[in-house]
Design a protein around this motif. Structure first.
Motif, PDB file in Angstrom:
ATOM      1  N   GLU A   1       2.037   9.093  -6.016  1.00 38.84           N
ATOM      2  CA  GLU A   1       2.490  10.450  -5.709  1.00 38.84           C
ATOM      3  C   GLU A   1       3.608  10.860  -6.661  1.00 38.84           C
ATOM      4  OE1 GLU A   1       1.615  12.824  -3.760  1.00 38.84           O
ATOM      5  OE2 GLU A   1       3.404  14.073  -3.670  1.00 38.84           O
TER       6      GLU A   1
ATOM      7  N   LEU B   1      -8.984  12.678   7.889  1.00 33.90           N
ATOM      8  CA  LEU B   1      -8.006  11.586   7.874  1.00 33.90           C
ATOM      9  C   LEU B   1      -7.805  11.021   9.284  1.00 33.90           C
ATOM     10  CD1 LEU B   1      -5.344  12.969   5.409  1.00 33.90           C
ATOM     11  CD2 LEU B   1      -6.706  10.908   5.132  1.00 33.90           C
TER      12      LEU B   1
ATOM     13  N   ASP C   1       8.842  18.485   5.158  1.00 33.02           N
ATOM     14  CA  ASP C   1       7.430  18.875   5.176  1.00 33.02           C
ATOM     15  C   ASP C   1       6.601  17.966   6.073  1.00 33.02           C
ATOM     16  OD1 ASP C   1       8.298  20.639   3.265  1.00 33.02           O
ATOM     17  OD2 ASP C   1       7.696  19.365   1.595  1.00 33.02           O
ATOM     18  N   GLN C   2       7.263  17.075   6.743  1.00 31.27           N
ATOM     19  CA  GLN C   2       6.612  16.160   7.688  1.00 31.27           C
ATOM     20  C   GLN C   2       5.548  15.281   7.041  1.00 31.27           C
ATOM     21  OE1 GLN C   2       5.284  18.803  10.794  1.00 31.27           O
ATOM     22  NE2 GLN C   2       7.355  19.062  11.561  1.00 31.27           N
ATOM     23  N   THR C   3       5.673  15.019   5.737  1.00 32.80           N
ATOM     24  CA  THR C   3       4.712  14.113   5.124  1.00 32.80           C
ATOM     25  C   THR C   3       4.836  12.698   5.690  1.00 32.80           C
ATOM     26  OG1 THR C   3       6.265  14.112   3.297  1.00 32.80           O
ATOM     27  CG2 THR C   3       4.156  15.146   2.909  1.00 32.80           C
TER      28      THR C   3
ATOM     29  N   CYS D   1      -0.194   6.136  11.071  1.00 33.36           N
ATOM     30  CA  CYS D   1      -0.988   4.914  10.913  1.00 33.36           C
ATOM     31  C   CYS D   1      -0.229   3.787  11.609  1.00 33.36           C
ATOM     32  CB  CYS D   1      -1.133   4.568   9.445  1.00 33.36           C
ATOM     33  SG  CYS D   1      -1.821   5.869   8.459  1.00 33.36           S
TER      34      CYS D   1
ATOM     35  N   ARG E   1       2.449  11.422 -10.297  1.00 31.00           N
ATOM     36  CA  ARG E   1       1.685  12.657 -10.499  1.00 31.00           C
ATOM     37  C   ARG E   1       2.547  13.909 -10.392  1.00 31.00           C
ATOM     38  NH1 ARG E   1      -3.785  11.108  -7.295  1.00 31.00           N
ATOM     39  NH2 ARG E   1      -3.968   9.068  -8.281  1.00 31.00           N
TER      40      ARG E   1
ATOM     41  N   ARG F   1       0.838  -1.204   0.000  1.00 33.10           N
ATOM     42  CA  ARG F   1       0.000   0.000   0.000  1.00 33.10           C
ATOM     43  C   ARG F   1       0.875   1.256   0.000  1.00 33.10           C
ATOM     44  NH1 ARG F   1      -5.352  -0.704  -0.587  1.00 33.10           N
ATOM     45  NH2 ARG F   1      -5.910  -2.805   0.032  1.00 33.10           N
TER      46      ARG F   1
ATOM     47  N   LEU G   1       1.128   4.086  -2.868  1.00 27.88           N
ATOM     48  CA  LEU G   1       0.962   5.508  -2.547  1.00 27.88           C
ATOM     49  C   LEU G   1       2.157   6.307  -3.080  1.00 27.88           C
ATOM     50  CD1 LEU G   1      -0.802   7.522  -0.708  1.00 27.88           C
ATOM     51  CD2 LEU G   1       0.974   7.163   0.985  1.00 27.88           C
TER      52      LEU G   1
ATOM     53  N   PHE H   1      -6.365   4.939   1.686  1.00 30.53           N
ATOM     54  CA  PHE H   1      -5.073   4.399   2.128  1.00 30.53           C
ATOM     55  C   PHE H   1      -5.086   4.176   3.634  1.00 30.53           C
ATOM     56  CE2 PHE H   1      -0.981   5.357   4.137  1.00 30.53           C
ATOM     57  CZ  PHE H   1      -0.204   4.348   3.599  1.00 30.53           C
ATOM     58  N   ARG H   2      -5.501   5.219   4.327  1.00 31.02           N
ATOM     59  CA  ARG H   2      -5.484   5.122   5.773  1.00 31.02           C
ATOM     60  C   ARG H   2      -6.448   4.052   6.287  1.00 31.02           C
ATOM     61  NH1 ARG H   2      -4.578  10.138   9.732  1.00 31.02           N
ATOM     62  NH2 ARG H   2      -2.369   9.899   9.360  1.00 31.02           N
TER      63      ARG H   2
ATOM     64  N   PHE I   1       2.199  11.470   8.001  1.00 34.84           N
ATOM     65  CA  PHE I   1       0.940  10.946   7.491  1.00 34.84           C
ATOM     66  C   PHE I   1       0.959   9.411   7.489  1.00 34.84           C
ATOM     67  CE2 PHE I   1      -1.261   9.165   3.799  1.00 34.84           C
ATOM     68  CZ  PHE I   1      -2.555   9.445   4.167  1.00 34.84           C
TER      69      PHE I   1
ATOM     70  N   CYS J   1      -0.185  17.811   6.591  1.00 34.27           N
ATOM     71  CA  CYS J   1       0.871  17.242   5.780  1.00 34.27           C
ATOM     72  C   CYS J   1       0.444  15.906   5.226  1.00 34.27           C
ATOM     73  CB  CYS J   1       2.123  17.070   6.614  1.00 34.27           C
ATOM     74  SG  CYS J   1       1.761  16.233   8.132  1.00 34.27           S
ATOM     75  N   ALA J   2       0.470  15.804   3.950  1.00 33.27           N
ATOM     76  CA  ALA J   2       0.221  14.531   3.301  1.00 33.27           C
ATOM     77  C   ALA J   2       0.753  14.691   1.902  1.00 33.27           C
ATOM     78  CB  ALA J   2      -1.260  14.228   3.270  1.00 33.27           C
ATOM     79  N   TYR J   3       0.675  13.622   1.118  1.00 35.86           N
ATOM     80  CA  TYR J   3       1.183  13.695  -0.239  1.00 35.86           C
ATOM     81  C   TYR J   3       0.243  14.557  -1.059  1.00 35.86           C
ATOM     82  CZ  TYR J   3       4.293  10.265   1.524  1.00 35.86           C
ATOM     83  OH  TYR J   3       5.247   9.646   2.263  1.00 35.86           O
ATOM     84  N   VAL J   4       0.712  15.727  -1.487  1.00 36.82           N
ATOM     85  CA  VAL J   4      -0.189  16.746  -2.014  1.00 36.82           C
ATOM     86  C   VAL J   4      -0.697  16.458  -3.420  1.00 36.82           C
ATOM     87  CG1 VAL J   4       0.653  18.636  -0.606  1.00 36.82           C
ATOM     88  CG2 VAL J   4       1.792  18.103  -2.754  1.00 36.82           C
ATOM     89  N   ASN J   5      -0.142  15.464  -4.093  1.00 41.15           N
ATOM     90  CA  ASN J   5      -0.654  15.166  -5.420  1.00 41.15           C
ATOM     91  C   ASN J   5      -1.780  14.147  -5.387  1.00 41.15           C
ATOM     92  OD1 ASN J   5       1.077  16.758  -7.232  1.00 41.15           O
ATOM     93  ND2 ASN J   5       2.698  15.576  -6.271  1.00 41.15           N
ATOM     94  N   MET J   6      -2.055  13.620  -4.195  1.00 45.35           N
ATOM     95  CA  MET J   6      -3.121  12.628  -4.082  1.00 45.35           C
ATOM     96  C   MET J   6      -4.422  13.355  -3.750  1.00 45.35           C
ATOM     97  SD  MET J   6      -1.237   9.983  -4.485  1.00 45.35           S
ATOM     98  CE  MET J   6      -2.103   8.524  -3.943  1.00 45.35           C
TER      99      MET J   6
ATOM    100  N   GLU K   1      -8.320   9.237  -2.012  1.00 43.78           N
ATOM    101  CA  GLU K   1      -7.268   8.214  -2.063  1.00 43.78           C
ATOM    102  C   GLU K   1      -6.551   8.100  -0.719  1.00 43.78           C
ATOM    103  OE1 GLU K   1      -5.802   8.417  -6.681  1.00 43.78           O
ATOM    104  OE2 GLU K   1      -5.358  10.085  -5.348  1.00 43.78           O
ATOM    105  N   LEU K   2      -6.310   9.257  -0.105  1.00 42.18           N
ATOM    106  CA  LEU K   2      -5.621   9.233   1.178  1.00 42.18           C
ATOM    107  C   LEU K   2      -6.500   8.574   2.240  1.00 42.18           C
ATOM    108  CD1 LEU K   2      -3.963  12.741   1.135  1.00 42.18           C
ATOM    109  CD2 LEU K   2      -2.866  10.544   0.777  1.00 42.18           C
TER     110      LEU K   2
END
Lengths: 267, 243, 270
Positions: free
Chosen positions: A15, B151, A81-83, A90, A18, A7, A11, B103-104, A86, B90-95, B99-100
């Motif tokens: 990402e 989220l 950016d602390q992504t 989880c 895109r 998964r 992702l 995913f979660r 995210f 903050c997350a993957y900005v192109n999604m 989708e996010l």
């Protein structure tokens, strides 16, 4: 494989795709093909050799672009950016995150390989039809494909090293610089080692240092099969098997160390 | 049992180039009981975010003990029961948000339990339904904030850790989010939120802690505070050492 | 709006005129000696260290540069410039020693126009080690040794090599002729015997067989002449003297019908 890793890989792949870096790489492949079409007849008589070399280099350069413009900024951005929060907020372990990221990038690199191979093969085919007299004596298509695959494989090995550097250093600029240096060293360490070993003037300490470096850095020069692809120059016995094993073990070690360091790191 | 438990947690940042050693959290101890809404207050740089990062195992304390539902946060399974909303969305900005969310939901195992309808419901609640197929990079700050909240909620966690959930929202949205938090409280969730917008905190919190320079200055029930004086006044006085 | 358009037009005018002016003033590419200092070129090991996997591309670039330079060179080009071009082509060769074009270019110009066959030979020798399947490089070397330097032994050695690569009996015969001219009979015999094994055509076999036999005769006579010199301290006046002095019983039969003869200290059969 673990579902969670897949998964995260998916992702990461999505990402990355895109971000359109891959479009840039496709455009690069086409430009290289156009350049090959226009300029190579002026360069020499041995046109088929030039076009094969040229297109193989386009594959390499494309993979490098993906690493430097997509994977590396992605990794650096994860922290800056602390992504990364995210994913890690989880129920995902840090090891799973690293593996997922790596496999995601692997998929992107593979797509890049396929995209770059299409104009490359078309161009080589075109030249062989146009100049049948210059087709290298021992040329075979599967050799060309293998050579381009190993360019991709080298990119993966290098990527694992980039992961390792990234897990050690905090600053994005430092990671980028280290990656560039590592690439240059990786390309040449084998040649340098051979020169050093043959040298009589070089001190033992320097020689040992070079040998040590050749164990640490990925020996990317080994993956360069141009002469095999173009001239069919015989490779040593089981060379490709050895390459696969070397690459796989290098990647595993680098990724395991990355996981170990990343696990202990404050994000 | 305490849902969140911290005991003499200390965190220092090592000295580095252009940075002297700094103690961010100094001997921090408090606990959050199940089903309460806990407000974690303090000025900027007090150590709120650091505490939250420790709860989520993004950083590790130098000493002290942290337990969530009786388990250390470095066991990642703990986070199955935690919904986290970060300060910086903050997350993957192109999604896309959809989708996010999926995913979660899938990595927490909530996808099968709750079905797809729940995501829509959540988006409805946070006002993002029309934007569900747009990439996050086209979102405004407020929309990102709401996306981040969605989220945090998608896997129906028992514990919610919200870092500044109300900042960047317009008054109307803020009102709605507070309503949402109340609903969640009704459902019996434990909510740990940090904020510096005190008026809103007052409306939902059961307990508060006031933090400054990495030290807890006050822990207690909000009723004890707000009856005598406003929370804001109490907060300022505490910080100035007048209480 | 109009203002912006005006500014754009003026800027465009400046751009066009400036660009035109710039191209007018572009100095013609000169090939003066100062520009061609071979020491200004990077060293091979440096380039290799920097270019890594892109070395073949760099090789192409240097070759293209060399080809452009070469097209401007002629008989009156000073020696330094030839040296510079040689360095450029050497870079091209060393960045990718398998690349055929630099060898071809060097063979095309150095022995003929620059009158420097030794340079060409030294350049080509590296190619022989790499392009092991390519008969033409050793042929070039053999030719240069024969034609320009008149060093027949070496010439024969490389022509043999060439013949061995593409199993070319004609080249083999040629090589043995040259070897013989260089006085090296043994090499010729050994080589031709090898060629004979790989030749099926009856006519070609006969030709080669004749040559081998003739060379065997020469070998025998040479030995006798040496013996004669040892005994009498001088060269025999003619080959018949060898028989009359009892060194050999009779002269061997020359398959080419004419008798063997002694000319200027060398035994000839043709």
């Amino acid at each position: 494989m673990n579902n969670i890793i897949l998964r995260i890989a998916w992702l990461s792949f999505n990402e990355g795709i895109r971000q359109r870096t891959i479009y840039g790489v496709s455009a690069f492949g086409l430009i290289m093909a156009a350049a090959a079409y226009t300029f190579i007849p002026f360069i020499g008589f041995d046109v088929c050799r030039v076009v094969i070399d040229f297109m193989l280099m386009a594959v390499s350069a494309g993979c490098l672009m993906i690493i430097f413009f997509l994977c590396l900024p992605g990794l650096i951005g994860d922290i800056r950016d602390q992504t990364v929060y995210f994913v890690l907020s989880c129920p995902v372990s840090r090891e799973e995150y690293i593996l997922g990221r790596f496999f995601g990038f692997t998929m992107i690199l593979f797509i890049a390989l396929v995209i770059l191979d299409v104009p490359a093969l078309l161009m080589v085919k075109l030249y062989m039809m146009k100049y049948p007299g210059y087709v290298p004596l021992h040329f075979e298509w599967h050799k060309l494909l293998l050579a381009s695959f190993f360019r991709f494989y080298a990119a993966l090995v290098f990527l694992s090293f980039v992961f390792l550097v990234w897990s050690i250093m905090e600053s994005g600029v430092l990671v980028s610089i280290a990656a560039i240096i590592a690439y240059l060293i990786g390309q040449n360490i084998n040649t340098v080692k051979n020169i050093a070993m043959a040298s009589k003037t070089m001190g033992i300490a320097a020689k040992k240092l070079i040998v040590f470096a050749s164990w640490i850095f990925p020996n990317l020069g080994y993956f360069n099969l141009n002469t095999y692809a173009v001239y069919g120059v015989k490779l040593p016995e089981y060379y490709m098997v050895k390459l696969l094993v070397y690459g796989l073990s290098y990647m595993s070690i680098a990724i395991v160390i990355t996981m170990f360091l990343f696990k202990r790191r404050d994000l | 049992m305490d849902t969140i438990f911290l005991e003499s947690v200390t965190k220092r940042y090592r000295a580095d180039i252009g940075r002297t050693e700094k103690t961010v959290l100094d001997n921090l101890s408090f606990c959050v009981k199940e089903g309460t809404v806990f407000g974690f207050l303090g000025p900027n740089g007090a150590g709120k975010s650091t505490t939250i990062k420790i709860l989520l195992d993004f950083i590790r304390p130098d000493s002290g003990r942290v337990l969530i539902n009786g388990v250390s946060p470095d066991c990642h399974e703990v986070r199955k029961g935690i919904g986290y909303m970060s300060e910086k969305p903050c997350a993957y900005v192109n999604m896309t948000i959809m989708e996010l969310l999926s995913f979660r939901a899938s990595v927490t195992g909530a996808g099968k339990r709750r079905g797809k309808g729940y995501a829509d419901e959540l988006l409805e609640k946070t006002g993002l339904v029309e934007h569900k197929n747009r990439p996050l990079k086209k979102f405004s700050k407020g929309m990102l904030q709401r996306a981040s909240l969605a989220l945090a909620l998608v896997h129906d966690p028992k514990i919610l850790i919200l870092d500044e959930p109300l900042s960047g929202l317009d008054p109307l949205m803020r009102y709605e989010v507070i309503g949402l938090l109340r609903d969640l409280k009704e459902e019996g969730k434990t909510i740990f939120l940090s904020s510096h917008i005190l008026n809103d905190i007052e409306k939902v919190c059961d307990e508060i802690a006031i933090l400054n320079n990495g030290r807890i200055l006050f822990v207690g029930r909000i009723d004890d505070v707000s009856i005598h004086e406003g929370l804001e006044e109490f907060f300022v006085k505490t910080l100035m050492g007048l209480q | 709006m109009i203002k912006k358009g005006l500014v754009l037009i003026i800027a465009l005018l400046f751009y066009v005129s400036g660009f035109y002016w710039l191209s007018l003033n572009q100095p013609m590419e000169t090939f003066s000696t100062e520009h061609m200092n071979a020491r200004l070129l990077p060293s091979v090991s440096f380039l290799k260290a920097v270019c890594g996997e892109f070395a073949p591309l760099v090789s192409d670039v240097f070759f293209a540069y060399g080809a452009v330079l070469a097209s401007n060179f002629n008989h009156s080009t000073p020696k330094e410039n030839w040296g510079y071009l040689f360095q450029v082509l050497k870079l091209s060769r060393d960045m990718d020693p398998y690349f055929k074009d630099p060898y071809r270019l060097v063979q095309g110009i150095y022995p003929w126009i620059a009158k420097m066959p030794d340079r060409a030979i030294s350049f080509l020798k590296k190619g022989v080690d790499f392009r092991t399947w390519d008969a033409i490089l050793s042929y070039y070397i053999g030719f240069d040794y024969y034609f320009f330097s008149e060093r027949y032994r070496e010439s024969a050695r490389y022509l043999f090599m060439s013949a061995r690569i593409d199993h070319n009996p004609f080249m083999g015969t040629l090589a043995s002729k040259i070897a013989y001219r260089g006085g090296d009979v043994d090499t010729g015999i050994t080589f031709l015997t090898g060629v004979l094994k790989n030749t099926l055509n009856e006519k070609t076999r006969n030709t080669i067989m004749m040559r081998i036999n003739a060379l065997r005769g020469v070998k025998l006579l040479k030995k006798a002449v040496t013996e004669y010199k040892k005994r009498y301290g001088r060269m025999p006046g003619s080959l018949e003297e060898l028989v009359s002095k009892g060194i050999i019983h009779k002269l061997p039969e020359n398959p080419y019908k004419t008798p063997y003869r002694l000319e200027a200290g060398r035994i000839r059969f043709d």
